[in-house]
Motif scaffolding. Structure first.
Motif: not given
Ligand code: DC
Length: 231
Positions: A19, A156-158, A205, A207-209
């Motif tokens: 991530t 987080t990330a996918s 949170e 999300d770094t995707t």
């Protein structure tokens, strides 16, 4: 009149692998003049010691019995973090696929966690006393190690993005195999009984995707600065 130095800030950055936790944590610490602690490196270091000493890692009581044996020292300069075990530099050896595949089993043992958690708390306490502050990255920092941290971030990330980043770091490793290994390790880290990988209720949170590393760093730096000015 002298301007008061900003109070030491304690930042917890948690999340699964891939991530951008380490790169983000190091850069944020460097940019803000804070110390930096990679807690995953400590679990890897104790795993390396156990492998080197022929401990049966399938037997939690054998692992527990030697949980306090190795002397692990972490250097907390974000521009040159170091890790030694009984005086040996293990920065390279702790990144082998053998250690990576075994670290979840070792880090699930409560006696190992108690020992490493104590070490982490004492490093964070020293950074606070010195007035410097610290960024601590891991899996259970916001929930268990430093529940009173000034700022908690959960990255987080996918799974696809995480695997692509990890295989890039591993210089051309197969993305599919990396994704499977990551998912397996995350499942083990998230399902263990003692302080699993989890987002703290009061963590922010991110999300770094679809973000570049630079964008993630800027986002976390802004969060720390907002925290500092609100106190
Ligand atoms: O961040 P990393 O991939 O180097 O971490 C290696 C392992 O260490 C990870 O699979 C789970 C464990 N770990 C942990 O249990 N608690 C932490 N605070 C940090 C890492």
């Amino acid at each position: 009149m002298e301007t008061a130095a900003p109070a030491a800030v304690i930042v917890a950055i948690d999340g699964p692998s891939g991530t951008g936790k380490s790169s983000t944590s190091k850069a944020v610490a460097a940019q803000l003049g804070l110390s930096y602690l990679d807690t995953g490196a400590q679990y890897r270091a104790i795993t390396w010691w156990m492998v080197n000493n022929g401990i049966d890692l399938t037997d939690p009581s054998a692992v527990a019995a030697v949980a306090g044996k190795a002397e692990i020292i972490s250097g907390t300069d974000p521009s040159a973090p170091t890790i030694t075990v009984d005086g040996t530099d293990v920065a390279g050896p702790i990144r082998t696929s053998e250690v990576t595949s075994k670290v979840s089993a070792v880090s699930a043992v409560p006696e190992v966690r108690a020992r490493i958690t104590e070490l982490q708390r004492s490093i964070a306490a020293s950074a606070a006393v010195d007035g410097v502050g610290i960024v601590v990255e891991g899996r259970d920092i916001g929930t268990t190690v430093l529940p009173d941290a000034d700022l908690k971030v959960f990255l987080t990330a996918s799974p696809e993005a995480r695997a692509a980043r990890r295989s890039g770091e591993l210089k051309g490793a197969d993305v599919k195999a990396t994704q499977e290994a990551l998912i397996k390790r995350d499942a083990a880290d998230s399902s263990r009984k003692t302080s699993p990988l989890a987002k703290a209720g009061d963590a922010v949170e991110v999300d770094t995707t679809d973000l570049t590393l630079q964008q993630v760093i800027e986002c976390v730096v802004t969060l720390v600065e907002e925290k500092r000015t609100s106190e």
